[in-house]
Motif scaffolding. Structure first.
Motif, mmCIF file in Angstrom:
data_model
loop_
_atom_site.group_PDB
_atom_site.id
_atom_site.type_symbol
_atom_site.label_atom_id
_atom_site.label_comp_id
_atom_site.label_asym_id
_atom_site.label_seq_id
_atom_site.Cartn_x
_atom_site.Cartn_y
_atom_site.Cartn_z
ATOM 1 N N THR A 84 0.810 -1.222 0.000
ATOM 2 C CA THR A 84 0.000 0.000 0.000
ATOM 3 C C THR A 84 0.842 1.270 0.000
ATOM 4 O O THR A 84 0.319 2.339 -0.295
ATOM 5 N N THR A 85 2.113 1.157 0.352
ATOM 6 C CA THR A 85 2.948 2.340 0.629
ATOM 7 C C THR A 85 2.919 3.381 -0.484
ATOM 8 O O THR A 85 2.684 4.572 -0.242
ATOM 9 N N LYS A 86 3.145 2.960 -1.717
ATOM 10 C CA LYS A 86 3.184 3.908 -2.838
ATOM 11 C C LYS A 86 1.809 4.502 -3.118
ATOM 12 O O LYS A 86 1.695 5.661 -3.532
ATOM 13 N N LEU A 87 0.767 3.728 -2.891
ATOM 14 C CA LEU A 87 -0.596 4.199 -3.162
ATOM 15 C C LEU A 87 -1.000 5.342 -2.237
ATOM 16 O O LEU A 87 -1.771 6.218 -2.618
ATOM 17 N N LEU A 88 -0.495 5.319 -1.014
ATOM 18 C CA LEU A 88 -0.928 6.284 -0.013
ATOM 19 C C LEU A 88 -0.526 7.719 -0.344
ATOM 20 O O LEU A 88 -1.166 8.665 0.119
ATOM 21 N N THR A 89 0.490 7.881 -1.153
ATOM 22 C CA THR A 89 0.965 9.233 -1.480
ATOM 23 C C THR A 89 -0.041 10.022 -2.308
ATOM 24 O O THR A 89 0.084 11.242 -2.445
ATOM 25 N N ASP A 90 -1.035 9.343 -2.857
ATOM 26 C CA ASP A 90 -2.041 10.011 -3.699
ATOM 27 C C ASP A 90 -3.152 10.667 -2.883
ATOM 28 O O ASP A 90 -4.003 11.353 -3.456
ATOM 29 N N TYR A 91 -3.150 10.470 -1.559
ATOM 30 C CA TYR A 91 -4.294 10.903 -0.751
ATOM 31 C C TYR A 91 -3.908 11.912 0.332
ATOM 32 O O TYR A 91 -2.841 11.839 0.927
ATOM 33 N N LYS A 92 -4.850 12.829 0.559
ATOM 34 C CA LYS A 92 -4.664 13.843 1.600
ATOM 35 C C LYS A 92 -5.140 13.361 2.964
ATOM 36 O O LYS A 92 -4.755 13.912 3.993
ATOM 37 N N ALA A 93 -6.002 12.356 2.970
ATOM 38 C CA ALA A 93 -6.503 11.783 4.226
ATOM 39 C C ALA A 93 -6.712 10.280 4.035
ATOM 40 O O ALA A 93 -7.257 9.851 3.011
ATOM 41 N N ILE A 94 -6.253 9.492 5.027
ATOM 42 C CA ILE A 94 -6.339 8.028 4.955
ATOM 43 C C ILE A 94 -6.894 7.525 6.275
ATOM 44 O O ILE A 94 -6.309 7.765 7.343
ATOM 45 N N TYR A 95 -8.023 6.834 6.209
ATOM 46 C CA TYR A 95 -8.710 6.380 7.419
ATOM 47 C C TYR A 95 -8.571 4.863 7.549
ATOM 48 O O TYR A 95 -8.928 4.115 6.630
ATOM 49 N N LEU A 96 -8.047 4.421 8.678
ATOM 50 C CA LEU A 96 -7.717 3.012 8.902
ATOM 51 C C LEU A 96 -8.779 2.328 9.751
ATOM 52 O O LEU A 96 -9.027 2.725 10.889
ATOM 53 N N TYR A 97 -9.380 1.280 9.199
ATOM 54 C CA TYR A 97 -10.397 0.490 9.911
ATOM 55 C C TYR A 97 -9.928 -0.966 9.969
ATOM 56 O O TYR A 97 -10.577 -1.859 9.438
ATOM 57 N N LEU A 98 -8.782 -1.195 10.593
ATOM 58 C CA LEU A 98 -8.224 -2.535 10.659
ATOM 59 C C LEU A 98 -8.663 -3.247 11.939
ATOM 60 O O LEU A 98 -9.167 -2.624 12.873
ATOM 61 N N ASP A 99 -8.461 -4.571 11.954
ATOM 62 C CA ASP A 99 -8.881 -5.368 13.110
ATOM 63 C C ASP A 99 -8.155 -4.919 14.375
ATOM 64 O O ASP A 99 -7.048 -4.372 14.314
ATOM 65 N N ARG A 100 -8.778 -5.196 15.511
ATOM 66 C CA ARG A 100 -8.202 -4.795 16.793
ATOM 67 C C ARG A 100 -7.443 -5.945 17.468
ATOM 68 O O ARG A 100 -7.174 -5.893 18.667
ATOM 69 N N ASP A 101 -7.081 -6.981 16.691
ATOM 70 C CA ASP A 101 -6.227 -8.032 17.230
ATOM 71 C C ASP A 101 -4.767 -7.606 17.070
ATOM 72 O O ASP A 101 -4.476 -6.511 16.571
ATOM 73 N N ALA B 195 -2.327 -8.600 15.072
ATOM 74 C CA ALA B 195 -1.890 -8.381 13.687
ATOM 75 C C ALA B 195 -2.450 -7.074 13.137
ATOM 76 O O ALA B 195 -1.751 -6.304 12.471
ATOM 77 N N GLY B 196 -3.723 -6.811 13.424
ATOM 78 C CA GLY B 196 -4.346 -5.579 12.948
ATOM 79 C C GLY B 196 -3.742 -4.334 13.570
ATOM 80 O O GLY B 196 -3.541 -3.314 12.895
ATOM 81 N N ARG B 197 -3.438 -4.413 14.855
ATOM 82 C CA ARG B 197 -2.835 -3.260 15.542
ATOM 83 C C ARG B 197 -1.425 -2.974 15.000
ATOM 84 O O ARG B 197 -1.038 -1.811 14.836
ATOM 85 N N LYS B 198 -0.675 -4.041 14.748
ATOM 86 C CA LYS B 198 0.664 -3.852 14.190
ATOM 87 C C LYS B 198 0.590 -3.227 12.801
ATOM 88 O O LYS B 198 1.398 -2.354 12.463
ATOM 89 N N ALA B 199 -0.370 -3.668 12.011
ATOM 90 C CA ALA B 199 -0.538 -3.103 10.672
ATOM 91 C C ALA B 199 -0.937 -1.632 10.751
ATOM 92 O O ALA B 199 -0.454 -0.798 9.973
ATOM 93 N N THR B 200 -1.804 -1.315 11.696
ATOM 94 C CA THR B 200 -2.215 0.080 11.892
ATOM 95 C C THR B 200 -1.025 0.944 12.264
ATOM 96 O O THR B 200 -0.825 2.036 11.702
ATOM 97 N N GLN B 201 -0.229 0.470 13.205
ATOM 98 C CA GLN B 201 0.950 1.227 13.632
ATOM 99 C C GLN B 201 1.936 1.409 12.486
ATOM 100 O O GLN B 201 2.547 2.475 12.343
ATOM 101 N N TYR B 202 2.078 0.392 11.665
ATOM 102 C CA TYR B 202 2.983 0.485 10.515
ATOM 103 C C TYR B 202 2.529 1.599 9.576
ATOM 104 O O TYR B 202 3.337 2.440 9.150
ATOM 105 N N LEU B 203 1.241 1.638 9.263
ATOM 106 C CA LEU B 203 0.732 2.658 8.348
ATOM 107 C C LEU B 203 0.807 4.053 8.951
ATOM 108 O O LEU B 203 1.087 5.027 8.244
#
Length: 286
Positions: free
Chosen positions: A227-244, A246-254
């Protein structure tokens, strides 16, 4: 003496490593805590299928799915839970050790047809997950496919590389190539969900979101770096990932990758994911 009927609770305690051995799969490496296999669910050259010896649970890092021994037998044998329990219970029924049939799709799945969602069983499944048909039909299809010589049908979400995430009441799998799913309408903001039913739950909750955001479904947190390269196209990015975990780690990464990212998981605090929360909301209102 009649053999005792195996229930799900007892079946889940059956050793996954021993079950895989019956199926003709043996670990490439093993430690006191875990065993690593070449995935029995797809083709690969490096072992990414892990079995926790302590928890007796498996996780396929390449496919982004995991579970208990019943889930595993259902996926490998493409059978129902009842049939999996029968196989696990009856040692006189041999598991096959034949080499997997070769299909054009290296996941073992060959897509036969893709059409509008209409099968009553799939519509009932959507209803059981609290999903509005009109919303599901905008993003999903009815996919007929074969796996190991047997025919199946499922709700399919296409990814950007042409593969499909496939879901029905009994199975959770997908065809190759594996990838993220992106729905663009040239908006300046993006919503990222982890799975198919997270996206559909969010839009069932708030349909107007579809008019003001693009959407990205990871299909597995294993694809987070795509997703990294795709994110540069947006002014706002809203994350609705799982709260387990794996999901929390992915959220923190983004959050660390892009300053425009915002964690929105407080919406479903106390629940594992959006669909669990959405079903609870519908039960409360119903």
């Amino acid at each position: 003496m009649k053999k005792e009927i195996l229930n799900c609770e007892k079946a889940r305690s059956i050793c996954i490593v021993q079950t895989l051995a019956k199926l003709g799969h043996f670990p490439n490496r093993k430690s006191e805590k875990e065993a690593w296999f070449l995935s029995p669910l797809r083709s690969e050259t490096q072992a990414s299928f892990k079995v926790s010896l302590k928890l007796n649970r498996w996780y396929d890092h390449g496919a982004g799915i995991g579970g208990n021994v019943i889930d595993l037998v259902c996926l490998i044998k493409q059978c129902s839970i009842k049939e999996a329990l029968h196989l696990l219970n009856d040692e006189s029924i041999p598991f096959t050790t034949e080499a997997p049939v070769s299909y054009p799709d290296n996941s073992g799945i060959e897509i036969l047809s893709v059409k509008k969602l209409q099968h009553p069983a799939l519509l009932d499944y959507l209803k059981s997950r609290g999903i509005d048909y009109k919303i599901a039909s905008r993003y999903c299809y009815e996919v007929n496919y074969t796996c190991k010589g047997k025919k199946y049908f499922a709700i399919g979400l296409q990814n950007r590389s042409g593969g499909y995430e496939l879901r029905n009441k009994f199975y959770k799998n997908g065809s190759s190539p594996k990838d993220i799913s992106l729905f663009k309408t040239n908006q300046t903001s993006l919503i990222i969900c982890e799975g198919l039913f997270d996206l559909l739950s969010l839009l069932s909750y708030s349909p107007t979101l579809a008019t003001i955001h693009d959407f990205l479904v990871l299909n597995s947190v294993a694809y987070i770096k795509r997703t990294t390269k795709l994110l540069t196209d947006y002014k706002a990015i809203y994350l609705y990932l799982d709260r387990d975990n794996a999901g929390r780690k992915a959220t923190q990464y983004l959050l660390t990758q892009n300053p425009h990212c915002k964690d929105m998981s407080n919406l479903y605090e106390g629940f594992n994911d959006l669909n669990d929360w959405w079903l609870f909301q519908k039960q409360q209102s119903g």
